[in-house]
Write an enzyme that holds these catalytic residues in place. Structure first.
Site, PDB file in Angstrom:
ATOM      1  N   GLU A  85      -5.195  17.136 -11.291  1.00 12.43           N
ATOM      2  CA  GLU A  85      -5.896  16.715 -12.023  1.00 12.43           C
ATOM      3  C   GLU A  85      -7.156  17.710 -11.644  1.00 12.43           C
ATOM      4  OE1 GLU A  85      -3.973  15.044 -15.699  1.00 12.43           O
ATOM      5  OE2 GLU A  85      -5.937  15.149 -16.878  1.00 12.43           O
ATOM      6  N   HIS A 103       5.488   8.285 -27.525  1.00 13.29           N
ATOM      7  CA  HIS A 103       4.418   9.383 -26.739  1.00 13.29           C
ATOM      8  C   HIS A 103       4.595  10.289 -27.643  1.00 13.29           C
ATOM      9  CE1 HIS A 103       1.660  10.439 -23.925  1.00 13.29           C
ATOM     10  NE2 HIS A 103       2.874  11.190 -23.120  1.00 13.29           N
ATOM     11  N   GLU A 138       7.066  17.572 -25.790  1.00 12.02           N
ATOM     12  CA  GLU A 138       7.160  17.897 -24.343  1.00 12.02           C
ATOM     13  C   GLU A 138       7.325  19.429 -24.373  1.00 12.02           C
ATOM     14  OE1 GLU A 138       4.402  16.202 -22.757  1.00 12.02           O
ATOM     15  OE2 GLU A 138       4.003  14.067 -23.301  1.00 12.02           O
ATOM     16  N   ARG A 168       0.759  -1.515   0.163  1.00  9.81           N
ATOM     17  CA  ARG A 168       0.343  -0.067  -0.121  1.00  9.81           C
ATOM     18  C   ARG A 168       1.124   1.011   0.251  1.00  9.81           C
ATOM     19  NH1 ARG A 168      -2.882  -3.028   3.759  1.00  9.81           N
ATOM     20  NH2 ARG A 168      -4.400  -4.336   3.400  1.00  9.81           N
ATOM     21  N   HIS A 184      -3.014   9.571 -27.661  1.00  6.66           N
ATOM     22  CA  HIS A 184      -3.246   8.355 -27.091  1.00  6.66           C
ATOM     23  C   HIS A 184      -4.365   7.822 -28.044  1.00  6.66           C
ATOM     24  CE1 HIS A 184      -3.418   9.743 -22.527  1.00  6.66           C
ATOM     25  NE2 HIS A 184      -1.862   9.983 -23.620  1.00  6.66           N
ATOM     26  N   HIS A 191      -2.823  15.029 -26.237  1.00  6.81           N
ATOM     27  CA  HIS A 191      -2.473  13.668 -25.439  1.00  6.81           C
ATOM     28  C   HIS A 191      -3.501  13.182 -25.685  1.00  6.81           C
ATOM     29  CE1 HIS A 191       1.349  15.223 -23.922  1.00  6.81           C
ATOM     30  NE2 HIS A 191       0.941  14.142 -23.317  1.00  6.81           N
ATOM     31  N   LYS A 224       5.731  22.447 -15.065  1.00  8.48           N
ATOM     32  CA  LYS A 224       5.089  21.539 -14.889  1.00  8.48           C
ATOM     33  C   LYS A 224       5.435  21.724 -13.435  1.00  8.48           C
ATOM     34  CE  LYS A 224       3.806  16.660 -14.912  1.00  8.48           C
ATOM     35  NZ  LYS A 224       4.035  15.396 -15.905  1.00  8.48           N
ATOM     36  N   ARG A 239      -4.366  21.338 -14.121  1.00 10.91           N
ATOM     37  CA  ARG A 239      -3.938  20.479 -14.660  1.00 10.91           C
ATOM     38  C   ARG A 239      -3.565  19.897 -15.840  1.00 10.91           C
ATOM     39  NH1 ARG A 239      -0.056  15.389 -11.584  1.00 10.91           N
ATOM     40  NH2 ARG A 239       0.955  14.911 -13.066  1.00 10.91           N
ATOM     41  N   ASN A 258      -2.226  17.957 -21.010  1.00 11.42           N
ATOM     42  CA  ASN A 258      -2.696  17.051 -22.120  1.00 11.42           C
ATOM     43  C   ASN A 258      -2.696  17.401 -23.644  1.00 11.42           C
ATOM     44  OD1 ASN A 258      -2.317  14.667 -19.690  1.00 11.42           O
ATOM     45  ND2 ASN A 258      -4.750  16.093 -19.120  1.00 11.42           N
ATOM     46  N   LYS A 311       2.343  11.232 -11.622  1.00 12.88           N
ATOM     47  CA  LYS A 311       1.414  10.423 -12.776  1.00 12.88           C
ATOM     48  C   LYS A 311       1.995   9.141 -13.061  1.00 12.88           C
ATOM     49  CE  LYS A 311      -1.650  13.221 -15.007  1.00 12.88           C
ATOM     50  NZ  LYS A 311      -1.924  13.508 -16.394  1.00 12.88           N
TER      51      LYS A 311
END
Lengths: 360, 360
Positions: free
Chosen positions: A236, A264, A184, A120, A251, A247, A226, A240, A244, A142
């Site tokens: 987010e 990516h 990026e 955990r 994706h 993105h 960032k 935030r 993206n 992330k």
């Protein structure tokens, strides 16, 4: 060495950027709970940089365990993640052991998610060795793995205790991966930093030539952008999401072609062109703005056209994205160069037209 | 209906305890972000209670998706967890969809972990249908799956937005599972509530007979104890560890015999006897105290002897437990009936002797 701070209260952490950092065990030691680490790397990065890091840590009295994963986005799966858990349990790593991710974005995403879940939650350090990981994925917490139906669908927000970006590791980075990282970097200019965008337009060839001073500046400025966004909106809920840009379209390209076909950053570049085209159709960007973005990506050796999957397939893949809310696609678009906003009102037909216009 | 509050700041949530709660959709509705839920249940509980819950929610205008998992601790694995992710993605559940776990501890642990990971976190509601889940596992945000080398090794701290404990669901609970739940109820008395322990000694037969009033009281008092501990120490840096009385020994029994042989509560009862025996050997408990605990477990129809795995095997399995720190076993022991503390100084030989003394 330059140091930035990600201001997240009791989970704040430093980002060190500089040369020769892999050998400076004291930077890592300062952030360990106990003198025990488990290093996650991959079969490409390990042979280059694991030896030096491991020797430095062991000389400083740290007990080191290692697992090396196969290289590539196609392995960002539960099966590969389980190899990390197997190592952690077989080597009897404890909840106070620190997991160190040494590699690019895939290693960082998987190492971070493993750290978030093992018992955990165990402490976690990022040592990114690609430009993309240094300017983006290693900062902000992330973590995720892919699912056959969607990229980064299974994951956690889990902050590292330290990010160590050693510029020297970029010397061995393939040109294609350097370019992917630049996608990026350019993103930060586009969404919130028009001065940086102008600097990039003036300096792109220095970055392509891996001029250390230029790289250092671009990485530091990207991380600063960032860190500011993440500190303001860790999970987010708002700002935030602007990170993206490109993105959601990207994706769809990555998932549609199969993970690992495009890098990516390459998918983000082509996806950003789609977002720019849609912004133009909405009357926000001028045609000249779109041309400026395209010219910069072309100089960076990045793709500016998406693969011809068909608009319907793009939209179906995008409908699985995390940016869907109440069934509507929420897209990051550009109001101007240097200013992004989330837009959930674009008609599907308009989105489809922008996609078609940017596929070739 | 009684309502307790788990005081966790902006993640605080209510626990409703009472009869007929499954049909009261308004209690669930009040905690949804959007009128969309994904219910995770299992093949035993689903046929009994899914229909009523689903009808109530749909009548209130909620869109409902469902996945039913095989029943049992042996299925608390990644493979089963993936079935939840497959459903969430196939049904296009969003980050704002609420996952509802309808079932016992295994369903709650897996549903909660899936909610923690899906799109890096979706809202989550617990509707526990076993005594064990109502008094323990549904409250406090511990979620996890098992690994072949250790129980609950992969998981997250992830709080629900609501716990709905409907006493009526206990009517269909097998006797063996009722007993297993009583092990965790008795635990609260042993570690921090000697008045409750005395009440349990006076009321155990009423609980075994499923007297609603007695069950209601025991569940409410157990949840109150748990909520207090969790509010004070959410991620188990200190006091929360006391809730693990008997669990480190018990996990060794569960893992050593193979998941699903003994119920969790049964393993906890036998494990608690080992902890009590070690506490006696350290001079903390009197022999009469150990006898009192044993007598209560016997009346609850719980095992008070561990299986003969051999002390060496117990210790090897316990060494994988999350309660290991700097290589030392940290055990929850009893200073007195109603007062527990974590102890990391017991010699392995002493621990082994206590295990041997309580195996038969």
């Amino acid at each position: 060495m330059q140091t930035l701070n990600v201001a997240l209260g009791d989970r704040a952490y430093p980002i060190h950027i500089g040369r020769g950092l892999l050998g400076r065990a004291e930077l890592v030691l300062a952030r360990l709970k106990t003198p025990r680490v488990a290093i996650v790397t991959n079969d490409t990065v390990g042979p280059l940089y694991l030896g030096g890091l491991r020797a430095a840590l062991e000389q400083a009295g740290v007990n080191v365990s290692v697992v090396s994963l196969p290289d590539g986005e196609a392995y960002k799966t539960w099966e590969t993640l389980n190899r990390i858990f197997d190592m952690l349990l077989t080597e009897r790593c404890e909840r106070s052991t620190t997991l160190v991710a040494l590699g690019g974005g895939v290693v960082g995403d998987m190492g971070g998610f493993a750290a978030a879940c093992y018992q955990r939650g165990m402490p976690f350090i990022q040592i990114p060795t690609t430009l993309l990981a240094q300017v983006d994925s290693s900062v902000g917490g992330k973590t995720a793995i892919n699912h056959p139906l969607g990229k980064n669908m299974i994951g956690a927000f889990y902050q590292p205790r330290l990010v160590l970006a050693d510029i020297d590791t970029l010397a061995t980075l393939p040109d294609r991966e350097l370019a992917a990282g630049l996608a990026e970097v350019i993103k930060y200019g586009l969404i919130r930093d028009s001065d940086f965008l102008a600097w990039l337009e003036a300096s792109l060839e220095r970055l392509r030539a891996r001029d250390p001073e230029a790289l250092m500046y671009a990485i530091e400025r990207s991380c600063r952008n960032k860190a500011e966004v993440v500190a303001a909106d860790e999970t987010e809920q708002g700002e935030r999401a602007l990170l993206n840009l490109g993105h959601t379209f990207g994706h769809a390209i990555e998932t549609g072609l199969g993970y690992g076909e495009w890098l990516h950053g390459e998918a983000v570049a082509a996806g950003t062109m789609m977002a720019a085209e849609l912004s133009r159709r909405l009357g926000w960007l001028a045609a000249g703005d779109v041309d400026r973005i395209e010219a910069l990506f072309v100089r960076a050796k990045l793709p500016v056209w998406g693969p011809k999957l068909g608009a319907a397939r793009y939209l179906a893949l995008m409908a699985h994205d995390k940016k869907v809310e109440a069934g509507r696609l929420r897209l990051v678009l550009l109001h101007a160069l240097g200013r992004a906003r989330v837009h959930g009102e674009a008609a599907l037909s308009e989105i489809a037209a922008a996609i078609e216009a940017r596929c070739r």
